[in-house]
Scaffold this motif. Structure first.
Motif, PDB file in Angstrom:
ATOM      1  N   ALA A 459       0.823  -1.207   0.000  1.00 10.89           N
ATOM      2  CA  ALA A 459       0.000   0.000   0.000  1.00 10.89           C
ATOM      3  C   ALA A 459       0.862   1.264   0.000  1.00 10.89           C
ATOM      4  O   ALA A 459       0.494   2.267  -0.624  1.00 10.89           O
ATOM      5  N   LEU A 460       2.005   1.236   0.695  1.00 12.72           N
ATOM      6  CA  LEU A 460       2.866   2.417   0.755  1.00 12.72           C
ATOM      7  C   LEU A 460       3.666   2.603  -0.530  1.00 12.72           C
ATOM      8  O   LEU A 460       4.063   3.722  -0.858  1.00 12.72           O
ATOM      9  N   VAL A 461       3.898   1.517  -1.239  1.00 12.19           N
ATOM     10  CA  VAL A 461       4.684   1.599  -2.471  1.00 12.19           C
ATOM     11  C   VAL A 461       3.814   2.013  -3.651  1.00 12.19           C
ATOM     12  O   VAL A 461       4.193   2.892  -4.437  1.00 12.19           O
ATOM     13  N   ARG A 462       2.642   1.417  -3.778  1.00  6.25           N
ATOM     14  CA  ARG A 462       1.856   1.645  -4.986  1.00  6.25           C
ATOM     15  C   ARG A 462       0.371   1.867  -4.716  1.00  6.25           C
ATOM     16  O   ARG A 462      -0.441   1.860  -5.651  1.00  6.25           O
ATOM     17  N   GLY A 463       0.011   2.109  -3.455  1.00  7.14           N
ATOM     18  CA  GLY A 463      -1.399   2.268  -3.128  1.00  7.14           C
ATOM     19  C   GLY A 463      -1.946   3.636  -3.478  1.00  7.14           C
ATOM     20  O   GLY A 463      -1.216   4.604  -3.693  1.00  7.14           O
ATOM     21  N   GLY A 464      -3.282   3.706  -3.533  1.00  9.77           N
ATOM     22  CA  GLY A 464      -3.951   4.984  -3.700  1.00  9.77           C
ATOM     23  C   GLY A 464      -3.752   5.869  -2.480  1.00  9.77           C
ATOM     24  O   GLY A 464      -3.255   5.423  -1.440  1.00  9.77           O
ATOM     25  N   PHE A 465      -4.174   7.119  -2.604  1.00 12.87           N
ATOM     26  CA  PHE A 465      -3.935   8.098  -1.544  1.00 12.87           C
ATOM     27  C   PHE A 465      -5.215   8.871  -1.274  1.00 12.87           C
ATOM     28  O   PHE A 465      -5.822   9.432  -2.198  1.00 12.87           O
ATOM     29  N   THR A 466      -5.625   8.906   0.011  1.00  7.29           N
ATOM     30  CA  THR A 466      -6.811   9.660   0.408  1.00  7.29           C
ATOM     31  C   THR A 466      -6.548  10.322   1.756  1.00  7.29           C
ATOM     32  O   THR A 466      -6.155   9.639   2.713  1.00  7.29           O
ATOM     33  N   TRP A 467      -6.781  11.631   1.832  1.00  9.60           N
ATOM     34  CA  TRP A 467      -6.696  12.298   3.130  1.00  9.60           C
ATOM     35  C   TRP A 467      -7.792  11.779   4.054  1.00  9.60           C
ATOM     36  O   TRP A 467      -8.903  11.500   3.601  1.00  9.60           O
ATOM     37  N   VAL A 468      -7.488  11.675   5.327  1.00  9.84           N
ATOM     38  CA  VAL A 468      -8.464  11.264   6.326  1.00  9.84           C
ATOM     39  C   VAL A 468      -8.733  12.462   7.243  1.00  9.84           C
ATOM     40  O   VAL A 468      -7.818  13.005   7.864  1.00  9.84           O
ATOM     41  N   TYR A 479      -3.625  10.084   6.437  1.00 13.66           N
ATOM     42  CA  TYR A 479      -4.076   9.671   5.112  1.00 13.66           C
ATOM     43  C   TYR A 479      -4.027   8.162   4.991  1.00 13.66           C
ATOM     44  O   TYR A 479      -3.320   7.472   5.724  1.00 13.66           O
ATOM     45  N   LEU A 480      -4.819   7.697   4.049  1.00 11.70           N
ATOM     46  CA  LEU A 480      -4.941   6.269   3.811  1.00 11.70           C
ATOM     47  C   LEU A 480      -4.240   5.929   2.501  1.00 11.70           C
ATOM     48  O   LEU A 480      -4.462   6.567   1.474  1.00 11.70           O
ATOM     49  N   ARG A 481      -3.352   4.938   2.559  1.00 13.54           N
ATOM     50  CA  ARG A 481      -2.715   4.367   1.359  1.00 13.54           C
ATOM     51  C   ARG A 481      -3.273   2.952   1.208  1.00 13.54           C
ATOM     52  O   ARG A 481      -3.177   2.151   2.146  1.00 13.54           O
ATOM     53  N   ALA A 482      -3.878   2.643   0.059  1.00 10.19           N
ATOM     54  CA  ALA A 482      -4.594   1.378  -0.050  1.00 10.19           C
ATOM     55  C   ALA A 482      -4.440   0.732  -1.421  1.00 10.19           C
ATOM     56  O   ALA A 482      -4.458   1.406  -2.454  1.00 10.19           O
ATOM     57  N   THR A 483      -4.265  -0.586  -1.398  1.00 12.56           N
ATOM     58  CA  THR A 483      -4.382  -1.442  -2.573  1.00 12.56           C
ATOM     59  C   THR A 483      -5.480  -2.454  -2.277  1.00 12.56           C
ATOM     60  O   THR A 483      -6.058  -2.466  -1.186  1.00 12.56           O
ATOM     61  N   ASP A 484      -5.748  -3.335  -3.243  1.00 11.70           N
ATOM     62  CA  ASP A 484      -6.754  -4.372  -3.005  1.00 11.70           C
ATOM     63  C   ASP A 484      -6.338  -5.307  -1.872  1.00 11.70           C
ATOM     64  O   ASP A 484      -7.188  -5.902  -1.204  1.00 11.70           O
ATOM     65  N   GLU A 485      -5.020  -5.409  -1.651  1.00 12.81           N
ATOM     66  CA  GLU A 485      -4.541  -6.378  -0.666  1.00 12.81           C
ATOM     67  C   GLU A 485      -4.217  -5.770   0.702  1.00 12.81           C
ATOM     68  O   GLU A 485      -4.049  -6.497   1.686  1.00 12.81           O
ATOM     69  N   GLN A 486      -4.114  -4.458   0.792  1.00 13.16           N
ATOM     70  CA  GLN A 486      -3.673  -3.861   2.052  1.00 13.16           C
ATOM     71  C   GLN A 486      -4.146  -2.407   2.154  1.00 13.16           C
ATOM     72  O   GLN A 486      -4.177  -1.669   1.158  1.00 13.16           O
ATOM     73  N   SER A 487      -4.489  -1.985   3.376  1.00 12.23           N
ATOM     74  CA  SER A 487      -4.790  -0.576   3.669  1.00 12.23           C
ATOM     75  C   SER A 487      -3.925  -0.135   4.837  1.00 12.23           C
ATOM     76  O   SER A 487      -3.918  -0.793   5.888  1.00 12.23           O
ATOM     77  N   VAL A 488      -3.202   0.953   4.653  1.00 15.19           N
ATOM     78  CA  VAL A 488      -2.346   1.482   5.709  1.00 15.19           C
ATOM     79  C   VAL A 488      -2.773   2.910   6.009  1.00 15.19           C
ATOM     80  O   VAL A 488      -2.860   3.756   5.110  1.00 15.19           O
ATOM     81  N   LEU A 489      -3.030   3.169   7.273  1.00 10.67           N
ATOM     82  CA  LEU A 489      -3.349   4.509   7.754  1.00 10.67           C
ATOM     83  C   LEU A 489      -2.066   5.130   8.287  1.00 10.67           C
ATOM     84  O   LEU A 489      -1.470   4.618   9.242  1.00 10.67           O
ATOM     85  N   ALA A 490      -1.624   6.206   7.651  1.00  6.72           N
ATOM     86  CA  ALA A 490      -0.419   6.910   8.092  1.00  6.72           C
ATOM     87  C   ALA A 490      -0.848   8.121   8.912  1.00  6.72           C
ATOM     88  O   ALA A 490      -1.562   9.004   8.416  1.00  6.72           O
TER      89      ALA A 490
END
Length: 542
Positions: A459-468, A479-490
């Motif tokens: 998610a941190l390498v190639r995930g989408g980006f959304t402010w939280v 912000y949220l970094r997310a792919t289909d396989e993982q979601s990481v809240l930074a």
């Protein structure tokens, strides 16, 4: 995480910027060299670096640390030879890393044989390699970039009997890209170095290649047309290699340099960099949120490059006048800390050598969308020397040990190309690779941990980006970094006060703290955490 084959390598890479002269001296002459860099490749591999970016290694008078080129087809003898360079490229590739070099298109040194021939004979074919005028009033709408040293973009040459054009130092005359011979020559330069096996170019000062009356001589259509020609040449002949754009412009003005995915592969995000520092000092994420929201989408095969510091001053060109005054007041209270429209300081001194703030800035670097670039020495917390000329104070020898010459060179100390950093808090006796390598809690090992953790988090390498919750609590950059396989809240607390954070979740399970497994916690319905001053967390959501 191994690199994903269907994602271009440069979108997954961690880059490392190296000044060869500053890194390691293998022959005891007081200057770093190519063999010295080769001796230290294992260090970079262990750090987690995927691609090395070399500053110019061409023959040069070194009036601008090599950006004043006197020969595009060779290596500065102090650094080694072309055979040494070939050996370096091979050694880098053997370690699974890549290497890119600087391509300086815009200008040469005034000592380049082309310019010397142009001065000597107005009828020389090389006269038209440069831009000349009988008046210094042409292109009057073009800004002066090096305000502290240059009063005009034109310099009179008595021998030539005309003014010549230069966007940077007067010792760096601009090439004339209206001349087909110049455009063809630069393709030849690219071919020469790509044939030696490099993986691409960081392309210097690209907005300024062409001049047109009535414009500011930046970002012109002719520039983009030529850059697309360079990209076609590379794609047709050297697929898999990259072009990285240095365009210190607002995001909407950099966007055209990506074209339709057919110009540059990568581009530096200059405006986000000062806003990271601004947000940390103000304890307010607003300016960072605003600039990233202002950043247009780019083609899928393109990538932003993020950085905290580099070999130049911390540029304040892409901020408002009020923001520039704020940054100077907060980060450069002494006049010598300022240079042109920027600040000549390294990362650690800028952030008060506070590990919390330095960690916070690095967390933003490694979690915001884009590929991160580390400037040599910042991973150990090197200091600077503002008494040195121009930007040389952030280009001092790499500090390997606490012994003679910081382990950089066996030369007599007075023969070093620049003095070592020996200030309280930053002395090489305390701030060095050897000491930090053996300390599990050191800045170096912390940087290694950030890099390795990022590599293992898709998610941190190639995930989408959304402010939280942007703006709900200005002290937080979440912000949220997310792919289909993982979601990481930074999560980032930019302030010097503890801050609460709450976030509704649709799943029940365990929230994993990617940086500290001891901080994993169960969650049901709502995630609640309290962030200490300047604390950051990378939380994998269930």
């Amino acid at each position: 995480m191994a690199q994903t084959s269907n994602v271009p390598w440069y979108k997954q890479a961690v880059f490392y910027e190296v000044i060869v002269r500053a890194f390691y001296d293998s022959d005891g002459d007081g200057h770093g060299d190519l063999w010295g860099l080769m001796h230290r490749l294992d260090y970079l591999q262990r750090l987690g670096i995927d691609c090395i970016w070399l500053l110019p290694i061409y023959p040069s008078p070194l009036r601008d640390d090599g950006y004043d080129i006197a020969d595009y087809y060779n290596v500065l003898p102090t650094y080694g030879s072309l055979d040494d360079f070939k050996a370096l490229v091979k050694a880098v590739h053997q370690r699974g890393m890549r290497i890119i070099t600087d391509l300086v298109l815009n200008h040469t040194s005034d000592q380049h044989p082309w310019f010397q021939a142009a001065l000597a004979d107005r009828n020389s074919p090389y006269r038209d390699y440069y831009v000349w005028s009988d008046s210094d009033r042409k292109y009057k709408d073009a800004r002066i970039i090096f305000l502290d040293t240059e009063k005009s973009n034109w310099t009179w040459n008595e021998q030539a009997g005309q003014f010549y054009w230069h966007r940077f130092y007067s010792s760096q005359p601009d090439l004339n890209f209206d001349n087909p011979a110049v455009r063809a020559e630069m393709l030849n330069v690219m071919r020469f170095w790509l044939d030696l096996g490099i993986d691409g170019f960081r392309t210097d000062a690209v907005p300024y290649l062409f001049e047109r009356e009535g414009t500011n001589c930046e970002n012109l259509p002719e520039t983009h047309a030529y850059l697309k020609e360079l990209r076609r040449f590379m794609d047709d002949n050297y697929p898999g290699r990259i072009l990285l754009c240095e365009a210190n412009q607002w995001p909407e003005d950099v966007r055209p340099y990506f074209g339709d995915g057919d110009e540059f592969h990568m581009g530096f995000h200059f405006p986000s960099m000062p806003r990271i520092f601004m947000s940390i000092r103000a304890g307010d994420a607003s300016s960072l949120i605003d600039i990233l929201d202002r950043t247009p989408a780019i083609p899928d095969n393109c990538q932003w490059c993020n950085f905290l510091r580099n070999h130049d001053e911390l540029t304040l060109e892409m901020v408002t006048p009020e923001e520039r005054e704020y940054m100077w007041r907060e980060y450069a209270p002494e006049p010598r800390m300022r240079l042109n429209l920027g600040i000549r300081r390294r990362l650690a001194p800028l952030l008060d050598n506070d590990p919390r703030k330095i960690g916070l800035a690095n967390s933003l670097l490694f979690t915001l969308p884009g590929s991160p670039i580390i400037y040599y020495g910042d991973e150990i917390g090197m200091g600077d020397n503002i008494q040195l000329f121009d930007r040389n104070g952030v280009r001092t020898p790499m500090q390997w040990t606490g012994g003679l010459n910081a382990g950089f060179s066996d030369a007599a100390p007075e023969k070093l190309y620049a003095p070592l950093i020996d200030d309280t808090g930053y002395t090489y006796r305390a701030v060095n690779v050897a000491r930090e390598d053996s300390d599990p809690n050191s800045r170096l090992n912390f940087t290694r941990k950030l890099i390795s953790t990022r590599k293992q988090a898709p998610a941190l390498v190639r995930g989408g980006f959304t402010w939280v919750q942007p703006g709900q609590n200005p002290a937080l950059a979440a912000y949220l970094r997310a792919t289909d396989e993982q979601s990481v809240l930074a999560l980032h607390n930019l302030s010097d006060q503890a801050q609460p954070f709450a976030f509704s979740l649709s799943h029940t399970g365990v929230v994993r703290d990617l940086l500290d497994a001891a901080k994993d916690f169960p969650v049901e319905g709502e995630l609640r955490v309290s962030l200490a001053p300047y604390e950051f967390r990378w939380l994998e959501l269930p």
